[in-house]
Design a protein around this motif. Structure first.
Motif, short mmCIF file in Angstrom:
data_model
loop_
_atom_site.label_atom_id
_atom_site.label_comp_id
_atom_site.label_asym_id
_atom_site.label_seq_id
_atom_site.Cartn_x
_atom_site.Cartn_y
_atom_site.Cartn_z
N SER A 117 44.79 43.21 37.21
CA SER A 117 44.21 44.19 38.13
C SER A 117 42.71 44.31 37.88
O SER A 117 41.92 44.54 38.81
N GLU A 118 42.29 44.13 36.61
CA GLU A 118 40.86 44.19 36.29
C GLU A 118 40.05 43.10 36.98
O GLU A 118 38.88 43.28 37.29
N LEU A 119 40.70 41.96 37.24
CA LEU A 119 39.98 40.87 37.89
C LEU A 119 39.52 41.23 39.29
O LEU A 119 38.57 40.66 39.81
N SER A 120 40.22 42.17 39.91
CA SER A 120 39.88 42.56 41.28
C SER A 120 38.89 43.72 41.34
O SER A 120 38.51 44.15 42.44
N VAL B 116 55.23 27.53 36.83
CA VAL B 116 54.44 26.98 37.92
C VAL B 116 53.40 28.00 38.39
O VAL B 116 52.23 27.68 38.59
N ALA B 117 53.84 29.25 38.56
CA ALA B 117 52.90 30.30 39.00
C ALA B 117 51.79 30.51 37.98
O ALA B 117 50.62 30.71 38.34
N SER B 118 52.12 30.44 36.69
CA SER B 118 51.10 30.62 35.66
C SER B 118 50.09 29.47 35.68
O SER B 118 48.88 29.68 35.50
N ARG B 119 50.56 28.25 35.95
CA ARG B 119 49.63 27.11 36.04
C ARG B 119 48.74 27.24 37.26
O ARG B 119 47.55 26.88 37.21
N ARG B 120 49.30 27.72 38.36
CA ARG B 120 48.47 27.90 39.56
C ARG B 120 47.41 28.97 39.33
O ARG B 120 46.28 28.85 39.82
N MET B 121 47.76 30.01 38.61
CA MET B 121 46.77 31.05 38.32
C MET B 121 45.67 30.50 37.41
O MET B 121 44.49 30.79 37.61
N ARG B 122 46.05 29.72 36.43
CA ARG B 122 45.04 29.13 35.56
C ARG B 122 44.12 28.20 36.33
O ARG B 122 42.90 28.16 36.11
N ALA B 123 44.71 27.43 37.25
CA ALA B 123 43.89 26.54 38.08
C ALA B 123 42.93 27.35 38.95
O ALA B 123 41.77 26.96 39.12
N LEU B 124 43.39 28.48 39.48
CA LEU B 124 42.51 29.32 40.29
C LEU B 124 41.35 29.84 39.46
O LEU B 124 40.19 29.85 39.92
N LEU B 125 41.61 30.28 38.24
CA LEU B 125 40.55 30.80 37.39
C LEU B 125 39.57 29.70 37.01
O LEU B 125 38.38 29.96 36.80
N ASP C 244 33.25 40.93 50.93
CA ASP C 244 32.95 39.53 51.19
C ASP C 244 34.20 38.84 51.71
O ASP C 244 35.20 38.74 51.00
N PRO C 245 34.19 38.34 52.94
CA PRO C 245 35.39 37.71 53.49
C PRO C 245 35.80 36.46 52.75
O PRO C 245 36.96 36.05 52.80
N ASN C 246 34.87 35.82 52.05
CA ASN C 246 35.20 34.62 51.30
C ASN C 246 36.02 34.92 50.04
O ASN C 246 36.68 34.04 49.50
N PHE C 247 35.93 36.18 49.57
CA PHE C 247 36.71 36.54 48.40
C PHE C 247 38.15 36.91 48.76
O PHE C 247 39.05 36.78 47.93
N SER C 248 38.39 37.32 49.98
CA SER C 248 39.72 37.79 50.38
C SER C 248 40.82 36.76 50.12
O SER C 248 41.85 37.09 49.55
N PRO C 249 40.65 35.48 50.52
CA PRO C 249 41.72 34.51 50.25
C PRO C 249 41.88 34.21 48.76
O PRO C 249 42.99 33.91 48.31
N VAL C 250 40.79 34.31 48.00
CA VAL C 250 40.89 34.11 46.55
C VAL C 250 41.75 35.21 45.93
O VAL C 250 42.66 34.95 45.13
N LYS C 251 41.45 36.43 46.31
CA LYS C 251 42.22 37.57 45.81
C LYS C 251 43.67 37.48 46.25
O LYS C 251 44.59 37.77 45.47
N ALA C 252 43.91 37.07 47.51
CA ALA C 252 45.27 36.96 48.02
C ALA C 252 46.06 35.90 47.25
O ALA C 252 47.24 36.10 46.94
N TYR C 253 45.41 34.79 46.92
CA TYR C 253 46.08 33.72 46.16
C TYR C 253 46.43 34.21 44.76
O TYR C 253 47.54 33.96 44.26
N LEU C 254 45.49 34.90 44.13
CA LEU C 254 45.73 35.45 42.80
C LEU C 254 46.91 36.43 42.82
O LEU C 254 47.81 36.35 41.98
N LYS C 255 46.91 37.32 43.80
CA LYS C 255 47.98 38.31 43.89
C LYS C 255 49.33 37.66 44.17
O LYS C 255 50.37 38.10 43.65
N ALA C 256 49.33 36.62 44.99
CA ALA C 256 50.59 35.95 45.33
C ALA C 256 51.25 35.36 44.09
O ALA C 256 52.47 35.48 43.89
N GLN C 257 50.45 34.74 43.22
CA GLN C 257 51.02 34.16 42.00
C GLN C 257 51.43 35.25 41.02
O GLN C 257 52.46 35.14 40.34
N TRP C 258 50.62 36.31 40.93
CA TRP C 258 50.96 37.42 40.05
C TRP C 258 52.28 38.06 40.48
O TRP C 258 53.15 38.34 39.65
#
Length: 358
Positions: A161-164, A52-61, A15-29
């Protein structure tokens, strides 16, 4: 995994719509893992960046959690809260130590003290305050070290990693969701601002600071996950999406400017609270100088608060608010489709907007 499970995984991974979500998650991780060594050395910048990265990940979730199985989202969110709590007090005290040097000139006072030069009482009290906060900060070292080990461990890597690997049971988000979420955050922030005006206090202003932070992170997520990177050309990208990205980027910059002003005020407030605590246990000879420092902090706090008030009057003005509401409402709307009489594209392709299929 059964056939239906494999189908869900494959569908989501493609799904191309998931790719940027996954990329954002990985960038913060990756940002958190990259800072792990400096975090173990208790570098103030690394502590800040990891939080800051942890807050961004929480916001993404929070904003994009339907992409993932709910149980795994909850485990990841709890781990991120543990990281934030583990570093929170250390970060506050690091800021206090920095403010003592920049606002109260403690660094200069310490140099004069080591040189045996004559110094006023307030300088001596500044040094006493500095040493007291340094002792407070030392007690937080164990919490920082635990967090550093957590980031380096298998549990942190495994949970994310399980989230992906497995898709959630809900349908993907549409573009209306992005507009609705940002709009709700914005309206909530306006309400919080007026609550502060009606009942001005440190508590209500702190709530406003958090509201700015949440809206900013939400906008950053949808800028990346719904609008994509304007620097990467794609068939589905058009002038409308590029303009939407520009407008949202400008709005994020405005949020950051307000957040920075509130953050500067909040830093002084935290230092003042520490100093009040220090004064209670200070020797009698140190108290007059400590009270003088409190007065200087009160002046610094008032100055920083005034800077925010001036900015807030413009940011929350009627004209500005109306324009922002209109911008957020129109951000993800597709432009009118061309009728059959209009000239087709030179390459014969259909023009689709960035929000279709999101």
């Amino acid at each position: 995994m059964g056939e239906s499970g494999r189908h869900r995984v494959g569908k989501r991974m493609s799904d191309p719509n998931f790719s940027p979500v996954k990329a954002y998650l990985k960038a913060q991780w990756r940002e958190m893992r990259r800072k792990q060594e400096k975090l173990a050395m208790e570098d103030p910048g690394a502590i800040h960046d990891v939080r800051v990265a942890s807050r961004r990940m929480r916001a993404l979730l929070t904003e994009q959690g339907r992409w993932f199985p709910s149980g795994r989202v909850e485990r990841a969110a709890e781990l991120l809260r543990t990281i934030g709590r583990g570093l929170g007090r250390a970060r506050e005290l690091d800021v206090c130590l920095e403010l003592l040097k920049t606002v109260l000139d403690v660094h200069d006072a310490r140099e004069k003290d080591s040189a045996g030069a004559a110094r006023p009482k307030s300088a001596g009290s500044s040094l006493y305050t500095l040493r007291s906060i340094e002792e407070m900060r030392a007690t937080e070292s164990s919490a920082v070290q635990r967090t550093a080990r957590l980031l380096a461990g298998d549990r942190f890597a495994r949970i994310f990693s399980e989230l992906s690997e497995t898709r959630g049971s809900h349908a993907p988000y549409g573009s209306k969701h992005a507009s609705r979420r940002m709009g709700r955050r914005y309206e909530s922030m306006i309400e919080t601002y007026h609550a502060w005006l009606a009942h001005p206090s440190e508590e209500t202003l702190h709530h406003l600071r958090i509201a700015f932070k949440k809206l900013r992170y939400t906008c950053e997520i949808y800028r990346k996950c719904a609008l994509g990177d304007p620097g990467q050309p794609a068939p589905e990208r058009d002038n409308a999406s590029t303009e939407a990205h520009r407008l949202l980027e400008h709005f994020i910059d405005e949020l950051k400017a307000a957040q920075d002003r509130l953050g500067e005020w909040h830093d002084v407030v935290v230092l003042r609270r520490c100093l009040v605590q220090i004064v209670e246990d200070a020797p009698e000879r140190e108290r007059p100088g400590c009270h003088a420092l409190l007065l200087r902090l009160d002046k610094a706090s008032a100055k920083r608060l005034k800077a925010f008030q001036s900015y807030a009057r413009r940011f929350f003005g009627k004209t500005k608010t109306a324009r922002t509401r209109a911008m957020l409402d129109e951000l993800f709307k597709a432009p009118p489709k061309k009728n059959h009489e209009e000239t087709p594209a030179a390459d014969g392709s259909d023009h689709t907007t960035f929000c279709e299929g999101t």
